[in-house]
Motif scaffolding. Structure first.
Motif, mmCIF file in Angstrom:
data_model
loop_
_atom_site.group_PDB
_atom_site.id
_atom_site.type_symbol
_atom_site.label_atom_id
_atom_site.label_comp_id
_atom_site.label_asym_id
_atom_site.label_seq_id
_atom_site.Cartn_x
_atom_site.Cartn_y
_atom_site.Cartn_z
ATOM 1 N N MET A 1 110.416 -48.666 -34.956
ATOM 2 C CA MET A 1 110.654 -47.688 -36.016
ATOM 3 C C MET A 1 112.144 -47.372 -36.075
ATOM 4 S SD MET A 1 109.362 -45.753 -38.426
ATOM 5 C CE MET A 1 107.639 -45.298 -38.155
ATOM 6 N N PHE A 2 112.696 -47.400 -37.286
ATOM 7 C CA PHE A 2 114.118 -47.131 -37.477
ATOM 8 C C PHE A 2 114.296 -45.963 -38.449
ATOM 9 C CE2 PHE A 2 113.993 -51.488 -36.046
ATOM 10 C CZ PHE A 2 115.050 -51.546 -35.143
ATOM 11 N N ARG A 3 115.096 -44.999 -38.027
ATOM 12 C CA ARG A 3 115.405 -43.823 -38.841
ATOM 13 C C ARG A 3 116.750 -44.024 -39.547
ATOM 14 N NH1 ARG A 3 118.640 -39.300 -38.232
ATOM 15 N NH2 ARG A 3 117.952 -37.474 -39.422
ATOM 16 N N ASN A 4 116.771 -43.719 -40.828
ATOM 17 C CA ASN A 4 117.966 -43.841 -41.649
ATOM 18 C C ASN A 4 118.864 -42.628 -41.416
ATOM 19 O OD1 ASN A 4 119.855 -43.989 -43.772
ATOM 20 N ND2 ASN A 4 118.361 -44.813 -45.205
ATOM 21 N N ASP A 5 120.064 -42.876 -40.934
ATOM 22 C CA ASP A 5 121.016 -41.806 -40.653
ATOM 23 C C ASP A 5 122.009 -41.675 -41.803
ATOM 24 O OD1 ASP A 5 122.555 -39.851 -39.499
ATOM 25 O OD2 ASP A 5 123.512 -41.154 -38.029
ATOM 26 N N GLY A 6 121.580 -40.996 -42.860
ATOM 27 C CA GLY A 6 122.475 -40.681 -43.972
ATOM 28 C C GLY A 6 122.916 -41.852 -44.808
ATOM 29 N N GLY A 7 122.155 -42.960 -44.780
ATOM 30 C CA GLY A 7 122.504 -44.113 -45.601
ATOM 31 C C GLY A 7 123.613 -44.970 -45.035
ATOM 32 N N HIS A 8 124.060 -44.668 -43.812
ATOM 33 C CA HIS A 8 125.156 -45.422 -43.197
ATOM 34 C C HIS A 8 124.661 -46.346 -42.085
ATOM 35 C CE1 HIS A 8 127.895 -42.886 -45.426
ATOM 36 N NE2 HIS A 8 127.347 -41.813 -44.896
ATOM 37 N N SER A 9 123.738 -45.864 -41.284
ATOM 38 C CA SER A 9 123.253 -46.646 -40.158
ATOM 39 C C SER A 9 121.812 -46.261 -39.866
ATOM 40 C CB SER A 9 124.132 -46.419 -38.922
ATOM 41 O OG SER A 9 124.069 -45.061 -38.516
ATOM 42 N N PHE A 10 121.185 -47.031 -38.948
ATOM 43 C CA PHE A 10 119.800 -46.789 -38.582
ATOM 44 C C PHE A 10 119.695 -46.607 -37.086
ATOM 45 C CE2 PHE A 10 119.534 -48.607 -42.725
ATOM 46 C CZ PHE A 10 118.384 -48.072 -43.290
ATOM 47 N N GLN A 11 118.849 -45.656 -36.678
ATOM 48 C CA GLN A 11 118.625 -45.348 -35.272
ATOM 49 C C GLN A 11 117.235 -45.843 -34.871
ATOM 50 O OE1 GLN A 11 118.820 -41.175 -35.787
ATOM 51 N NE2 GLN A 11 121.052 -41.038 -35.675
ATOM 52 N N ASP A 12 117.148 -46.507 -33.743
ATOM 53 C CA ASP A 12 115.859 -46.935 -33.221
ATOM 54 C C ASP A 12 115.181 -45.722 -32.585
ATOM 55 O OD1 ASP A 12 113.693 -47.998 -31.862
ATOM 56 O OD2 ASP A 12 114.733 -49.830 -31.311
ATOM 57 N N VAL A 13 114.141 -45.188 -33.250
ATOM 58 C CA VAL A 13 113.439 -44.000 -32.761
ATOM 59 C C VAL A 13 112.027 -44.360 -32.311
ATOM 60 C CG1 VAL A 13 114.805 -42.385 -34.120
ATOM 61 C CG2 VAL A 13 112.730 -43.392 -35.110
ATOM 62 N N THR A 14 111.830 -45.622 -31.936
ATOM 63 C CA THR A 14 110.512 -46.079 -31.514
ATOM 64 C C THR A 14 109.957 -45.227 -30.378
ATOM 65 O OG1 THR A 14 111.188 -48.330 -32.095
ATOM 66 C CG2 THR A 14 109.205 -48.099 -30.775
#
Length: 437
Positions: free
Chosen positions: A247-260
């Motif tokens: 699961m990847f969370r969108n951080d403000g349209g700039h990058s993605f965080q792996d929140v698995t």
């Protein structure tokens, strides 16, 4: 083709509708390619070997009487390739839906919808599509599987995500976690729309230059912050390929965080169909994952990840087309909200999401810390733009194409069982890739 009889039953009308299809396929998409208000069907077929049988893709034009006419060849889309996914979106914002085909073992295909091929502009006329993938810069990865159009950075232009699908074994995934994956392991592409018919791969800068081996995948908004997140179901037919779904969370349209891990999504089973949707009508999107492999003994129960909630606002919109297709497929929504920092625009398109899994057509739009909804602008597939005002935060509305008065829809909600009664607890999404609250 299962026709809904309206009484809780369905009737198989595949043959009488003209949709009997014997070619190998795993993917199809509904879209109104000729703008006549009727939903057409494109099926991506699998020609697995250049020396073997040719299975062309099929385009079925809706005749408006419960039947379809196959017209792929005359419209220039009878493509023979190992097509693993097909999705639709208007990448150049010209009002006509285009197609993107993910091809395993070959260059991916971007079919630009150029409209009628000649002077005849009636719905039954030949339509012209042009493969512009090379010029647009979206042919990779050469071995790919799920894909989709989405506006991950909320600039009003559809971007493309396409997942790589080529590893030697599960060891490649472990090596990627350790920073030493072999170059033969295929990585995804996140193509940012440059607004000029071309795209730029920003996967590395966005933190998505990873080996995922995705089969099923879809996107949604886990925390209602207005930025689209995504979940990848992973694996392949081999029994030993048990690798983490991600699961990847969108951080403000700039990058993605792996929140698995922090989001409670971690598990080692093979994910196929993925859907985001608010199943209990509490305003928070839940995630459903169809799990299991292709071989005997390689099975596992499907999973429903219940969203525990957060304090961001939301808006639900069910669109009904009149001149446009009734399901409003392809309609574009711009939601303008008032925030402490000023007005903010959030963009969505009515579709079912990714290519392996189907999310609801009713749009569930996260609004973050909005103070109010200023207006909603809907661009229907007829090209007409409708502006709706007076919508309240945290409400659901039905909007009809020919009526500027939205109808509030009251949804019955229920609570999920408490964490103590679930097999495992799921945590609140955090703004960090390695923390939870």
């Amino acid at each position: 083709m299962l026709r809904n009889n309206g009484d809780g039953t369905f009737t198989d009308v595949t043959e009488e509708a003209g949709l009997l299809f014997y070619h190998s396929t795993q993917t199809a998409v509904w879209f109104d390619y000729n703008g006549d208000g009727l939903i057409d069907l494109f099926i991506g077929a699998e020609t697995q070997s250049p020396d073997g049988p040719k299975d062309p893709c099929m385009l079925y034009r809706n005749n408006g009487d419960g039947t379809f006419t196959e017209c792929a060849a005359e419209n220039g889309v009878a493509i023979t390739a190992w097509v693993k996914a097909v999705v639709t979106g208007d990448f150049n914002n010209d009002g006509r839906p285009d197609l993107y085909l993910s091809v395993f073992g070959g260059a991916n295909i971007l079919l630009r919808n150029d409209g009628p091929a000649g002077a005849d502009k009636t719905p039954k006329a030949a339509w012209h599509f042009t493969d512009v993938a090379k010029a647009a810069g979206v042919t990779e990865p050469i071995k790919s599987f799920p894909c989709w159009f989405w506006d991950f950075d909320n600039d009003g232009w559809p971007d493309i995500f396409v997942c790589g699908y080529s590893i030697t074994n599960a060891g490649d995934i472990l090596a990627d976690y350790l920073g030493s994956a072999p170059p033969t392991a295929e990585r995804p592409r996140l193509y940012h729309n440059n607004h000029d018919g071309t795209f730029t791969n920003v996967a590395q800068s966005a933190g998505l230059d990873k080996v995922l081996e995705g089969m099923g995948a879809n996107f949604g908004d886990l925390d209602n912050d207005g930025w689209l997140d995504f979940y990848v179901g992973t694996g392949d037919p081999l029994l030993g390929t048990l690798i983490p779904n991600r699961m990847f969370r969108n951080d403000g349209g700039h990058s993605f965080q792996d929140v698995t891990t922090s989001g409670g999504f971690g598990q080692l089973q093979k994910g196929h169909g993925i859907a985001f949707g608010d199943l209990n009508n509490d305003g928070q999107q839940d995630v459903y994952s169809v799990v299991g492999g292709a071989l005997i003994g390689d099975h596992y129960p499907n999973q429903l990840f219940a969203n525990p909630g957060h304090d961001n606002h939301w808006l639900k919109l069910k669109l009904e087309g009149v001149k446009s297709n009734r399901s409003a497929l392809g309609a574009r929504i711009k939601t303008v909200v008032r925030t402490a920092a000023g007005e903010r625009e959030i963009y969505r398109v009515v579709d079912s999401g990714g290519s392996f899994g189907s999310s609801p057509l009713r749009q569930e739009i996260g609004l973050g810390q909005a103070a109010a909804v200023v207006r909603v602008e809907i661009q229907w597939t007829t090209g007409v733009t409708q502006t709706i005002r007076g919508l309240a935060l945290d409400h659901c509305y039905t909007i009809r194409e020919d009526d500027d008065q939205p109808r509030e829809t009251v949804l019955r909600s229920f609570s999920w069982p408490g964490p103590s009664s679930l097999p495992m607890s799921h945590h609140h999404m955090s703004g960090s890739a390695d923390s939870s609250k």
